[in-house]
Design an enzyme around this catalytic site. Structure first.
Site, PDB file in Angstrom:
ATOM      1  N   TRP A  90      21.770  36.729  38.316  1.00 27.04           N
ATOM      2  CA  TRP A  90      21.645  38.097  37.803  1.00 27.04           C
ATOM      3  C   TRP A  90      20.817  38.117  36.518  1.00 27.04           C
ATOM      4  O   TRP A  90      19.984  38.997  36.323  1.00 27.04           O
ATOM      5  CB  TRP A  90      23.021  38.706  37.569  1.00 27.04           C
ATOM      6  N   GLY A 145      23.556  32.107  37.272  1.00 31.64           N
ATOM      7  CA  GLY A 145      22.483  32.717  36.485  1.00 31.64           C
ATOM      8  C   GLY A 145      21.523  33.596  37.254  1.00 31.64           C
ATOM      9  O   GLY A 145      20.525  34.061  36.699  1.00 31.64           O
ATOM     10  N   ASP A 172      30.285  32.563  30.660  1.00 29.58           N
ATOM     11  CA  ASP A 172      30.973  32.053  31.841  1.00 29.58           C
ATOM     12  C   ASP A 172      31.821  30.856  31.442  1.00 29.58           C
ATOM     13  O   ASP A 172      31.506  30.137  30.490  1.00 29.58           O
ATOM     14  CB  ASP A 172      29.982  31.641  32.928  1.00 29.58           C
ATOM     15  N   ASP A 188      30.045  40.163  37.272  1.00 25.78           N
ATOM     16  CA  ASP A 188      30.211  39.586  38.607  1.00 25.78           C
ATOM     17  C   ASP A 188      31.416  38.643  38.592  1.00 25.78           C
ATOM     18  O   ASP A 188      31.501  37.725  39.401  1.00 25.78           O
ATOM     19  CB  ASP A 188      28.941  38.838  39.024  1.00 25.78           C
ATOM     20  N   LYS A 245      32.008  43.852  39.958  1.00 31.02           N
ATOM     21  CA  LYS A 245      32.469  43.506  41.299  1.00 31.02           C
ATOM     22  C   LYS A 245      33.947  43.820  41.431  1.00 31.02           C
ATOM     23  O   LYS A 245      34.748  43.471  40.566  1.00 31.02           O
ATOM     24  CB  LYS A 245      32.224  42.020  41.571  1.00 31.02           C
TER      25      LYS A 245
END
Length: 229
Positions: free
Chosen positions: A77, A75, A94, A134, A174
């Site tokens: 970001w 968490g 997620d 990410d 990413k």
């Protein structure tokens, strides 16, 4: 257990049942200035500083009102977005459970599940200004396979961004092994005005991770090509 070393560096005493690799990891964590800073400033992970540094360079969070965080856990970001833009609506997803974050809607689900993108779009309630990813696939120890699996997630994120971004929006993801491959870069260049790679200072030097920053959303690749034609 740890003890101070020369110059204030902390060393981990080898414990029974702890592998050498885990001992090295723990020692690196104890001596990582970003880990210490995250703890002091209330961020859940050192990764928060990667987004902060990318934002300083690219102005990602300037004026955003709706943000999607793919690969939310733990968490960090989402915390950055909420602190930088308190009024922004943030939706995150997620596979792992994530402790609640004030002002963030969280769904525990595999982003690659068929219904996940539509659910996120519904939760968002309107076009997104920024899609953050990410995400990284679980590694299997084979570099080429790991790269392909992670790039598959990056492409899935780009496809989702093409559905939810407003004109002018941005996608940040990413990537591994030096950056996005030529096929993905070509796709993103059709969808966005600018596509760049960056490795923020908070990203460890020995890590293969980079980030691709695509800004100025102009439509999906096929739509953009049609308008240019």
């Amino acid at each position: 257990m740890s003890r101070g070393g020369s110059g204030g560096r902390k060393h981990v005493l080898t414990a029974r049942n702890r592998s050498a690799a885990s001992t090295r990891w723990l020692e690196r964590q104890l001596n990582d200035p970003y880990v210490r800073r995250a703890k002091a400033e209330g961020y859940r992970s050192r990764a928060a500083y990667k987004l902060l540094e990318l934002d300083e360079r690219f102005g990602l969070l300037r004026g955003v009102t709706r943000v999607v965080d793919l690969g939310l856990a733990p968490g960090g970001w989402a915390q950055v977005v909420r602190r930088r833009v308190p009024k922004a609506a943030v939706v995150g997803i997620d596979l792992l459970p994530v402790d609640p974050i004030d002002g963030v809607e969280i769904v525990q689900m595999d982003f690659t599940d068929e219904g996940a993108p539509e659910l996120l779009a519904e939760m968002l309630g309107g076009p997104a200004d920024l899609v953050l990813s990410d995400m990284a696939a679980n590694t299997v120890g084979h570099p080429q396979t790991d790269h392909l699996r992670t790039m598959g997630l990056v492409e899935a994120g780009a496809d989702f961004a093409g559905d939810v971004l407003r004109p002018g929006g941005a996608y940040v993801a990413k990537v591994l092994a030096g950056g996005a491959d030529n096929t993905l870069v070509a796709l993103l260049k059709r969808m966005f005005t600018t596509v760049k790679h960056a490795k923020p200072p908070a990203s460890r030097k020995d890590s293969s991770e980079w980030y691709v920053i695509a800004q100025g959303f102009k439509g999906r690749g096929d739509e953009a090509e049609a308008s240019e034609g």
